[in-house]
Design a protein around this motif. Structure first.
Motif, PDB file in Angstrom:
ATOM      1  N   PHE A 130      -2.200   6.612   3.561  1.00  0.00           N
ATOM      2  CA  PHE A 130      -3.350   6.837   2.662  1.00  0.00           C
ATOM      3  C   PHE A 130      -3.447   5.726   1.618  1.00  0.00           C
ATOM      4  CE2 PHE A 130      -2.292  11.579   3.421  1.00  0.00           C
ATOM      5  CZ  PHE A 130      -2.981  11.567   4.620  1.00  0.00           C
ATOM      6  N   ARG A 131      -2.298   5.328   1.075  1.00  0.00           N
ATOM      7  CA  ARG A 131      -2.315   4.268   0.046  1.00  0.00           C
ATOM      8  C   ARG A 131      -2.853   2.966   0.634  1.00  0.00           C
ATOM      9  NH1 ARG A 131       3.443   5.784  -2.699  1.00  0.00           N
ATOM     10  NH2 ARG A 131       2.669   7.471  -4.014  1.00  0.00           N
ATOM     11  N   GLY A 132      -2.519   2.706   1.890  1.00  0.00           N
ATOM     12  CA  GLY A 132      -3.024   1.502   2.561  1.00  0.00           C
ATOM     13  C   GLY A 132      -4.540   1.553   2.695  1.00  0.00           C
ATOM     14  N   ILE A 133      -5.056   2.710   3.068  1.00  0.00           N
ATOM     15  CA  ILE A 133      -6.511   2.854   3.220  1.00  0.00           C
ATOM     16  C   ILE A 133      -7.196   2.681   1.857  1.00  0.00           C
ATOM     17  CG2 ILE A 133      -8.373   4.474   3.797  1.00  0.00           C
ATOM     18  CD1 ILE A 133      -6.492   5.705   5.924  1.00  0.00           C
ATOM     19  N   ILE A 134      -6.614   3.298   0.827  1.00  0.00           N
ATOM     20  CA  ILE A 134      -7.197   3.212  -0.520  1.00  0.00           C
ATOM     21  C   ILE A 134      -7.230   1.750  -0.982  1.00  0.00           C
ATOM     22  CG2 ILE A 134      -6.820   3.806  -2.957  1.00  0.00           C
ATOM     23  CD1 ILE A 134      -5.532   6.484  -1.897  1.00  0.00           C
ATOM     24  N   ALA A 135      -6.136   1.026  -0.720  1.00  0.00           N
ATOM     25  CA  ALA A 135      -6.013  -0.360  -1.204  1.00  0.00           C
ATOM     26  C   ALA A 135      -7.000  -1.302  -0.521  1.00  0.00           C
ATOM     27  CB  ALA A 135      -4.587  -0.857  -0.987  1.00  0.00           C
ATOM     28  N   THR A 136      -7.479  -0.935   0.656  1.00  0.00           N
ATOM     29  CA  THR A 136      -8.362  -1.853   1.375  1.00  0.00           C
ATOM     30  C   THR A 136      -9.831  -1.431   1.333  1.00  0.00           C
ATOM     31  OG1 THR A 136      -7.776  -0.678   3.417  1.00  0.00           O
ATOM     32  CG2 THR A 136      -6.579  -2.702   2.957  1.00  0.00           C
ATOM     33  N   THR A 137     -10.141  -0.481   0.446  1.00  0.00           N
ATOM     34  CA  THR A 137     -11.548  -0.059   0.314  1.00  0.00           C
ATOM     35  C   THR A 137     -12.400  -1.217  -0.187  1.00  0.00           C
ATOM     36  OG1 THR A 137     -10.725   2.048  -0.453  1.00  0.00           O
ATOM     37  CG2 THR A 137     -13.058   1.662  -0.747  1.00  0.00           C
ATOM     38  N   THR A 138     -13.568  -1.365   0.419  1.00  0.00           N
ATOM     39  CA  THR A 138     -14.452  -2.442  -0.033  1.00  0.00           C
ATOM     40  C   THR A 138     -15.576  -1.920  -0.929  1.00  0.00           C
ATOM     41  OG1 THR A 138     -15.667  -2.180   2.028  1.00  0.00           O
ATOM     42  CG2 THR A 138     -14.019  -3.941   1.944  1.00  0.00           C
ATOM     43  N   ARG A 139     -15.717  -0.606  -1.005  1.00  0.00           N
ATOM     44  CA  ARG A 139     -16.764  -0.042  -1.874  1.00  0.00           C
ATOM     45  C   ARG A 139     -16.271  -0.034  -3.331  1.00  0.00           C
ATOM     46  NH1 ARG A 139     -20.631   4.272   0.961  1.00  0.00           N
ATOM     47  NH2 ARG A 139     -20.515   3.502   3.090  1.00  0.00           N
ATOM     48  N   PRO A 140     -17.192   0.229  -4.300  1.00  0.00           N
ATOM     49  CA  PRO A 140     -16.757   0.223  -5.712  1.00  0.00           C
ATOM     50  C   PRO A 140     -15.757   1.321  -6.049  1.00  0.00           C
ATOM     51  CG  PRO A 140     -19.141   0.663  -5.512  1.00  0.00           C
ATOM     52  CD  PRO A 140     -18.639   0.344  -4.129  1.00  0.00           C
ATOM     53  N   GLY A 141     -15.712   2.359  -5.222  1.00  0.00           N
ATOM     54  CA  GLY A 141     -14.766   3.437  -5.490  1.00  0.00           C
ATOM     55  C   GLY A 141     -14.482   4.217  -4.225  1.00  0.00           C
ATOM     56  N   ILE A 142     -13.487   5.101  -4.306  1.00  0.00           N
ATOM     57  CA  ILE A 142     -13.156   5.966  -3.166  1.00  0.00           C
ATOM     58  C   ILE A 142     -12.754   7.343  -3.690  1.00  0.00           C
ATOM     59  CG2 ILE A 142     -10.773   5.041  -3.081  1.00  0.00           C
ATOM     60  CD1 ILE A 142     -10.942   5.535   0.034  1.00  0.00           C
ATOM     61  N   ILE A 143     -13.306   8.370  -3.078  1.00  0.00           N
ATOM     62  CA  ILE A 143     -12.898   9.745  -3.405  1.00  0.00           C
ATOM     63  C   ILE A 143     -11.901  10.189  -2.336  1.00  0.00           C
ATOM     64  CG2 ILE A 143     -13.635  12.133  -3.753  1.00  0.00           C
ATOM     65  CD1 ILE A 143     -16.285  11.173  -4.750  1.00  0.00           C
ATOM     66  N   TYR A 194     -15.001   7.709   1.127  1.00  0.00           N
ATOM     67  CA  TYR A 194     -14.487   9.075   1.100  1.00  0.00           C
ATOM     68  C   TYR A 194     -13.315   9.189   2.076  1.00  0.00           C
ATOM     69  CZ  TYR A 194     -14.218  13.850   2.882  1.00  0.00           C
ATOM     70  OH  TYR A 194     -13.755  15.058   3.323  1.00  0.00           O
ATOM     71  N   LEU A 195     -12.189   9.694   1.583  1.00  0.00           N
ATOM     72  CA  LEU A 195     -11.021   9.865   2.456  1.00  0.00           C
ATOM     73  C   LEU A 195     -10.559  11.320   2.460  1.00  0.00           C
ATOM     74  CD1 LEU A 195      -8.790   8.722   4.293  1.00  0.00           C
ATOM     75  CD2 LEU A 195      -7.465   8.196   2.233  1.00  0.00           C
ATOM     76  N   ASP A 196     -10.649  11.940   3.651  1.00  0.00           N
ATOM     77  CA  ASP A 196     -10.181  13.310   3.882  1.00  0.00           C
ATOM     78  C   ASP A 196      -8.739  13.194   4.375  1.00  0.00           C
ATOM     79  OD1 ASP A 196      -9.504  15.716   5.058  1.00  0.00           O
ATOM     80  OD2 ASP A 196     -11.305  15.863   6.303  1.00  0.00           O
ATOM     81  N   THR A 197      -7.759  13.515   3.518  1.00  0.00           N
ATOM     82  CA  THR A 197      -6.360  13.341   3.930  1.00  0.00           C
ATOM     83  C   THR A 197      -5.887  14.471   4.844  1.00  0.00           C
ATOM     84  OG1 THR A 197      -5.463  14.465   1.975  1.00  0.00           O
ATOM     85  CG2 THR A 197      -5.776  12.069   1.824  1.00  0.00           C
ATOM     86  N   GLY A 198      -6.478  15.658   4.698  1.00  0.00           N
ATOM     87  CA  GLY A 198      -6.090  16.782   5.557  1.00  0.00           C
ATOM     88  C   GLY A 198      -6.319  16.464   7.029  1.00  0.00           C
ATOM     89  N   ALA A 199      -7.309  15.603   7.302  1.00  0.00           N
ATOM     90  CA  ALA A 199      -7.620  15.248   8.690  1.00  0.00           C
ATOM     91  C   ALA A 199      -6.412  14.592   9.366  1.00  0.00           C
ATOM     92  CB  ALA A 199      -8.830  14.318   8.736  1.00  0.00           C
TER      93      ALA A 199
END
Ligand SMILES: Nc1ncnc2c1ncn2[C@@H]1O[C@H](COP(=O)(O)OP(=O)(O)O)[C@@H](O)[C@H]1O
Ligand SMILES: Nc1ccn([C@@H]2O[C@H](COP(=O)(O)OP(=O)(O)O)[C@@H](O)[C@H]2O)c(=O)n1
Length: 226
Positions: A114-127, A30-35
């Motif tokens: 944000f794109r960097g964080i999304i690209a390195t997710t190790t879980r099956p998905g990211i919200i 889960y990524l909260d971008t507003g933070a």
């Protein structure tokens, strides 16, 4: 490649709470971008930077050492070694965050982050939730959702969270922040291919279930509760 679920919407629509709960249910990150916008505003205030000046707000990015947890059960926000998870929710930060978010250089740098964080997710998905996720950060996301609720309902929910601030003040600040943010990016209307989830008449669990169902139906993902 992890499945990306992009969620946008106005303040108080339930983006953070619903995204976190849906990520838990799906076993996703889960990524909260507003933070990040809030943390940059906090850092600017902390360093005495005049954030009303766009050039100064852009320069605030220098020396901004940001990190956030993407485990839905640990979303600790840090600037350098300082845990600012609570501090970035303070009204003094909420009041100035739109000044930071309106600066194109700031947005470009944060979109990359944000794109960097999304690209390195190790879980099956990211919200990923925010204002420009379905349109700018991840327009190719497998699932794209606009989470809305009537303004009165959003104001009521936000004001129930904040003690010590009057309902009128909360309502006025929320409307003013949405108006300022809307000048930068359109999060009130669904872009092409984006599904609207209107939670006005849904309770919290129903809203989470609607998001989880959309993810399951669109991606056929196998999740812990299948
Ligand atoms: N469908 C819903 N019904 C009732 N309360 C909700 C619903 N969705 C969210 N909430 C509550 O509304 C408040 C604002 O939600 P939040 O996730 O902080 O919104 P946002 O991140 O969009 O600003 C929270 O207290 C949350 O628990
Ligand atoms: N993707 C995003 C996310 C937040 N923001 C900015 O960051 C601020 C705080 O976002 P938030 O999601 O924490 O705000 P709430 O809706 O939770 O109050 C918003 O008011 C916007 O100015 C943005 O510009 N783009």
């Amino acid at each position: 490649m992890s499945i990306v679920v992009a969620i946008d919407g106005p303040a108080g629509s339930g983006k953070s709470s619903v995204s976190r709960a849906a990520a838990r249910a799906l076993g996703f990150a889960y990524l909260d971008t507003g933070a990040a916008y809030r943390a940059l505003a906090w850092s600017g205030l902390d360093r005495g930077i005049p954030l009303a000046d766009p050039a100064a707000a852009a320069a605030a990015f220098e020396g901004f050492d940001y990190s956030i947890g993407t485990d839905p059960d640990d979303t600790t926000v840090r600037v350098g070694a300082v845990d600012v998870t609570e501090a970035i929710r303070e009204p003094r930060v909420t009041e100035v965050v739109s000044l930071v978010a309106r600066v194109p250089e700031v947005r470009a740098r944060l979109v990359e982050l944000f794109r960097g964080i999304i690209a390195t997710t190790t879980r099956p998905g990211i919200i990923v939730e925010g204002r420009d996720i379905t349109t700018v950060v991840a327009p190719d996301a497998a699932v794209r959702i606009l989470l809305t609720a009537d303004e009165q309902v959003r104001m009521g929910r936000r004001s129930a969270e904040l003690s010590g601030v009057s309902a009128e003040t909360t309502a006025r600040q929320l409307a003013s922040r949405d108006a300022q943010d809307s000048r930068v990016v359109d999060f009130m209307n669904a872009a092409d291919g984006v599904t609207t989830v209107d939670s006005t008449d849904l309770d919290f669990d129903q809203t989470v279930a609607a998001v989880v169902a959309l993810v399951r139906d669109t991606t056929r993902v196998e999740t812990p509760t299948d």
